[in-house]
Design a protein around this motif. Structure first.
Motif, PDB file in Angstrom:
ATOM      1  N   MET A  37       0.674  -1.198   0.081  1.00  0.00           N
ATOM      2  CA  MET A  37      -0.030  -0.142  -0.120  1.00  0.00           C
ATOM      3  C   MET A  37       0.792   1.154  -0.131  1.00  0.00           C
ATOM      4  N   THR A  38       0.406   2.258  -0.816  1.00  0.00           N
ATOM      5  CA  THR A  38       1.337   3.305  -0.927  1.00  0.00           C
ATOM      6  C   THR A  38       0.713   4.678  -0.617  1.00  0.00           C
ATOM      7  N   THR A  39       1.363   5.571  -0.028  1.00  0.00           N
ATOM      8  CA  THR A  39       0.695   6.783   0.196  1.00  0.00           C
ATOM      9  C   THR A  39       0.506   7.881  -0.666  1.00  0.00           C
ATOM     10  N   GLU A  46       2.974  10.938  -5.273  1.00  0.00           N
ATOM     11  CA  GLU A  46       3.338  12.336  -5.915  1.00  0.00           C
ATOM     12  C   GLU A  46       4.929  12.285  -5.860  1.00  0.00           C
ATOM     13  N   TRP A  47       5.552  11.837  -5.192  1.00  0.00           N
ATOM     14  CA  TRP A  47       7.149  11.827  -5.277  1.00  0.00           C
ATOM     15  C   TRP A  47       7.458  10.980  -6.343  1.00  0.00           C
TER      16      TRP A  47
END
Length: 74
Positions: free
Chosen positions: A1-3, A8-9
């Protein structure tokens, strides 16, 4: 899971690696790369130039040989 921050990065990171077209030079990347011949191309051009010179020398020697034969026949 990614934030969302990571996503965005990651998008920014990928886009930072894509070269943007330079408005200073109107050459395409292919033209720019073609402008610098490789070592193999330089050697090939040198070989072809030297080969052409030797062919001319051979033709001149053959003409001289024919002229010498004509001189001996006379």
């Amino acid at each position: 899971m990614t934030t969302p921050e990571y996503i965005e990065w990651w998008v920014r990171r990928i886009n930072d690696n894509i070269p943007e077209p330079s408005h200073v030079s109107s050459q395409s990347i292919e033209e720019h790369l073609r402008a610098v011949p490789s070592e193999l191309e330089i050697i090939k051009q040198d070989f072809e130039r030297r080969n052409a010179e030797l062919e001319k020398q051979i033709e001149q020697m053959e003409e001289e040989k024919i002229n010498l034969r004509l001189d001996t026949d006379v």
